[in-house]
Design a protein around this motif. Structure first.
Motif, mmCIF file in Angstrom:
data_model
loop_
_atom_site.group_PDB
_atom_site.id
_atom_site.type_symbol
_atom_site.label_atom_id
_atom_site.label_comp_id
_atom_site.label_asym_id
_atom_site.label_seq_id
_atom_site.Cartn_x
_atom_site.Cartn_y
_atom_site.Cartn_z
ATOM 1 N N SER A 1 -2.051 -3.943 -1.812
ATOM 2 C CA SER A 1 -2.083 -2.754 -2.660
ATOM 3 C C SER A 1 -2.273 -1.499 -1.813
ATOM 4 O O SER A 1 -2.838 -1.553 -0.711
ATOM 5 N N ALA A 2 -1.803 -0.378 -2.332
ATOM 6 C CA ALA A 2 -1.996 0.900 -1.644
ATOM 7 C C ALA A 2 -3.487 1.198 -1.511
ATOM 8 O O ALA A 2 -3.924 1.774 -0.503
ATOM 9 N N GLU A 3 -4.284 0.802 -2.486
ATOM 10 C CA GLU A 3 -5.731 1.033 -2.422
ATOM 11 C C GLU A 3 -6.360 0.234 -1.281
ATOM 12 O O GLU A 3 -7.247 0.735 -0.586
ATOM 13 N N THR A 4 -5.904 -0.989 -1.069
ATOM 14 C CA THR A 4 -6.410 -1.773 0.058
ATOM 15 C C THR A 4 -6.065 -1.091 1.376
ATOM 16 O O THR A 4 -6.924 -0.961 2.255
ATOM 17 N N LEU A 5 -4.846 -0.620 1.516
ATOM 18 C CA LEU A 5 -4.444 0.087 2.728
ATOM 19 C C LEU A 5 -5.272 1.353 2.902
ATOM 20 O O LEU A 5 -5.728 1.656 4.006
ATOM 21 N N ASP B 1 4.720 2.742 0.300
ATOM 22 C CA ASP B 1 5.831 1.970 0.864
ATOM 23 C C ASP B 1 5.344 0.928 1.871
ATOM 24 O O ASP B 1 5.788 -0.215 1.859
ATOM 25 N N VAL B 2 4.425 1.332 2.740
ATOM 26 C CA VAL B 2 3.910 0.413 3.765
ATOM 27 C C VAL B 2 3.122 -0.712 3.106
ATOM 28 O O VAL B 2 3.283 -1.883 3.454
ATOM 29 N N ALA B 3 2.278 -0.362 2.148
ATOM 30 C CA ALA B 3 1.481 -1.381 1.463
ATOM 31 C C ALA B 3 2.390 -2.392 0.755
ATOM 32 O O ALA B 3 2.171 -3.600 0.855
#
Length: 83
Positions: A40-44, A32-34
């Motif tokens: 992307s969630a992977e970057t976060l 959700d935050v990403a």
């Protein structure tokens, strides 16, 4: 282009940034935050775990805005490591 290896201080500063962002995220899901920050969630995940210790300025700014953090506060709290 060969990237210069990061210093131990730069790595520690990246880990501190990750901890601050993870703490600010609280109970919100990484996905959700990403998505709200436009990354992307992977970057976060990489930023939060210190595997991406030098994220792009605009990525950090988007995360700060999404999490309600001040860029000044992030800079100050990460710069304390250099003292």
């Amino acid at each position: 282009m060969v990237r210069t290896p990061l210093t131990p201080e730069e790595r520690e500063r990246g880990e501190q940034l990750g901890r601050l962002l993870r703490e600010a995220r609280g109970g919100r899901s990484m996905t959700d935050v990403a998505a709200a920050a436009g990354i992307s969630a992977e970057t976060l995940r990489k930023i939060e775990t210190g595997r991406a210790p030098t994220p792009a300025f605009f990525t950090v700014a988007a995360l700060a805005r999404t999490l309600g953090l001040s860029m000044d506060d992030l800079v100050e709290r990460c710069a304390l490591l250099l003292a």
